[in-house]
Enzyme design. Structure first.
Site, short mmCIF file in Angstrom:
data_model
loop_
_atom_site.label_atom_id
_atom_site.label_comp_id
_atom_site.label_asym_id
_atom_site.label_seq_id
_atom_site.Cartn_x
_atom_site.Cartn_y
_atom_site.Cartn_z
N LYS A 192 0.87 -1.18 0.00
CA LYS A 192 0.00 0.00 0.00
C LYS A 192 0.90 1.22 0.00
O LYS A 192 1.40 1.64 1.04
CB LYS A 192 -0.91 -0.01 1.23
CG LYS A 192 -2.23 0.78 1.05
CD LYS A 192 -2.09 2.26 0.86
CE LYS A 192 -1.84 3.01 2.14
NZ LYS A 192 -1.81 4.52 1.89
N GLU A 207 8.32 1.26 11.91
CA GLU A 207 9.42 2.22 11.90
C GLU A 207 8.76 3.58 11.84
O GLU A 207 8.22 3.98 10.80
CB GLU A 207 10.34 1.96 10.70
CG GLU A 207 11.68 2.69 10.79
CD GLU A 207 11.65 4.05 10.14
OE1 GLU A 207 11.46 5.04 10.89
OE2 GLU A 207 11.78 4.15 8.92
N CYS A 245 12.67 10.75 8.50
CA CYS A 245 12.36 10.31 9.86
C CYS A 245 13.56 10.42 10.79
O CYS A 245 13.41 10.65 11.98
CB CYS A 245 11.82 8.88 9.84
SG CYS A 245 12.86 7.69 9.01
#
Length: 504
Positions: A198, A274, A309
């Protein structure tokens, strides 16, 4: 533009972008059971170039009905064994073929990511190198990770076998679209699983092109499928499915928490996360070459527009060098301005969409209101597209929103400290624990501080170093998963104990 004449200049990339035609050849439909199909509902969503504001394509918007179909095909493929029980060496051959196809089409794929989410094309090409390396590394791991023989007496033989989990749903973010996809799906496929991808609704195009290449590489029907759409529709349906055995996710901590709840509400599937970060980058007075360190500290937050991130968004500087060092960071930031993402010389590109653009500007305003000192940046660029220049705040305190919360944009918060103890305490004062860095020439200090930092990875005298051999992941609210290295392949397999009694 042919492979023999790869794009190199700004004009080359502009020409290649002009040649892409979504109406004639480039797929925007879902990839289900080895075929491109419209969403069951017929719904679509628009993906937009954030550098220009222009619509790129209408993409199939999948929901629960599409998820149910894809999961059924994935389960049938897994149970049929054409991939899950295929000899490891033969699985390796297919994934190496896929890596070769990625290499052959790397410019097209890099361009799709740049058009879709605004990152500089030079950065997208770097992502492609990482994605290709990931597929090759995981493919080569397939026939090199052994099971175990447990110690027993001579009356028995005990084996520990490594087997695939089943159906894996991978939900990936928009900031490194194809590289993060590779980190998730390559080890899952290598282990023998069926995978449903996805992609983010903000960057679905390269994932759909990847599906075509995976089919060409020889992945069997139903083993790899792609469902573009939104998290609250198709993403939620995959997370709640009783037939999905594992959920792998990279994205925000808030979404990660929701996915864990969905796993508990359904079949207690494995969930590998994560998630977010607010990573500290610590500079001690004894570090070598402050000019070089300042450039690295600036790149640690301004690379990829700060939409990273592990971005080094908290810069902790020992007070005796703080003022001089901030001046050097500001000078470096001023040379990292955003530009046309199709220009190979642009260090930064556009923010992914208007919502993220507004979020970043809101945080910049909060920084001003809370009393932080703005040293550079802070104002968006005029013109079409969503461009925000490097922004540096000094005199930040831990209570300020810009000092605690993940902004996911080109905003650096600078703190001062007086001692090693204080630096470690400040670095660990966060709900996140994805990455940390420190700069020092004192080996004793390096060993002490790296062990005391609550972080899944620590960079010493560099930022974001490492290759496919090093696992990537965090602690605390940065998640529990591990991408890259053979550790990621182990996450997508399960251990089976076999105890055989032997006649005596």
């Amino acid at each position: 533009m042919s492979r023999s004449h790869p794009p190199k200049t700004h004009a080359d990339w502009q020409a290649l972008a002009a040649s892409l035609t979504f109406e004639k050849g480039l797929e925007t439909r879902a990839f289900v059971d080895d075929a491109f199909v419209d969403a069951v509902s017929g719904e679509t969503f628009t993906t937009t170039n954030p550098a220009t504001g222009e619509a790129l394509a209408e993409v199939a918007s999948c929901d629960a009905a599409d998820a149910e179909l894809a999961v059924g095909h994935a389960r049938a493929a897994f149970d049929g064994g054409e991939w899950s029980r295929l000899a490891p060496g033969r699985r390796k051959k297919v994934l190496l073929r896929l890596a070769d196809l990625l290499e052959a089409h790397k410019h097209e794929l890099a361009l799709l990511d740049t058009l879709d989410m605004g990152k500089p094309v030079a950065s997208s090409l770097g992502d492609m190198a990482g994605a290709i390396a990931c597929f090759r590394y995981q493919a080569e791991c397939i026939d090199k990770l052994y099971g175990e023989v447990a110690p027993t007496g001579e009356e028995a033989l005990a084996l520990v076998l490594r087997e695939p989990l089943g159906v894996v749903a991978s939900i990936v973010p928009w900031n490194f679209p194809l590289m993060m996809t590779a980190w998730k799906i390559a080890p899952a496929l290598a282990a023998g699983n069926s995978v449903i991808l996805k992609p983010s609704e903000k960057s679905p195009l390269s994932a759909l092109r990847l599906a075509e290449l995976a089919r060409e590489a020889g992945l069997p029907r139903g083993v790899f499928q792609v469902l573009p759409g939104f998290g609250h529709t198709v993403g939620k349906a995959l997370a709640l499915s009783m037939q999905v055995d594992c959920l792998a996710f990279t994205g925000s901590t808030a979404t990660g928490k929701q996915l864990m709840q969905y796993a508990g509400q359904s079949n207690l599937k494995r969930v590998y996360l994560e998630c977010g970060g607010k990573s500290p980058n610590i500079v001690f007075t004894d570090c070598k070459d402050l000019d070089r360190v300042a450039k690295h500290a600036a790149a640690a937050i301004f690379h990829n527009q700060g939409e990273v991130c592990i971005a080094g968004s908290r810069l902790l500087v020992e007070n005796p060098i703080r003022e001089a060092f901030i001046d050097k960071v500001v000078a470096a930031a001023e040379r990292m301005q955003p530009g046309d993402p199709l220009d190979p010389d642009s260090f930064m590109g556009a923010i992914v969409d208007e919502a993220q653009y507004r979020r970043i500007l809101d945080y910049i305003e909060k920084g001003r209101e809370e009393g932080a000192r703005l040293r550079v940046g802070g104002e968006p660029l005029e013109g079409p597209g969503y461009f925000i220049p490097p922004t540096v705040f000094d005199a930040v305190t831990p209570e300020m929103a810009i000092g605690r919360e993940e902004i996911f944009g080109p905003v650096l918060s600078v703190f001062g400290f007086d001692s090693e103890e204080q630096a470690v305490a400040m670095a660990n004062d966060s709900v996140y624990g994805l990455a940390a860095g420190l700069w020092s020439q004192d080996i004793d200090r390096i060993m002490r501080v790296t062990r005391r930092l609550h972080s899944g990875q620590v960079f010493v005298n560099n930022w974001a170093g490492g290759d496919q051999t090093m696992p990537f992941g965090g602690v605390k609210q940065s998640g529990n998963g591990r991408d890259k290295s053979h550790h990621s392949l182990e996450e997508y397999s399960t251990l089976k104990s076999v105890w055989m009694s032997l006649s005596t």
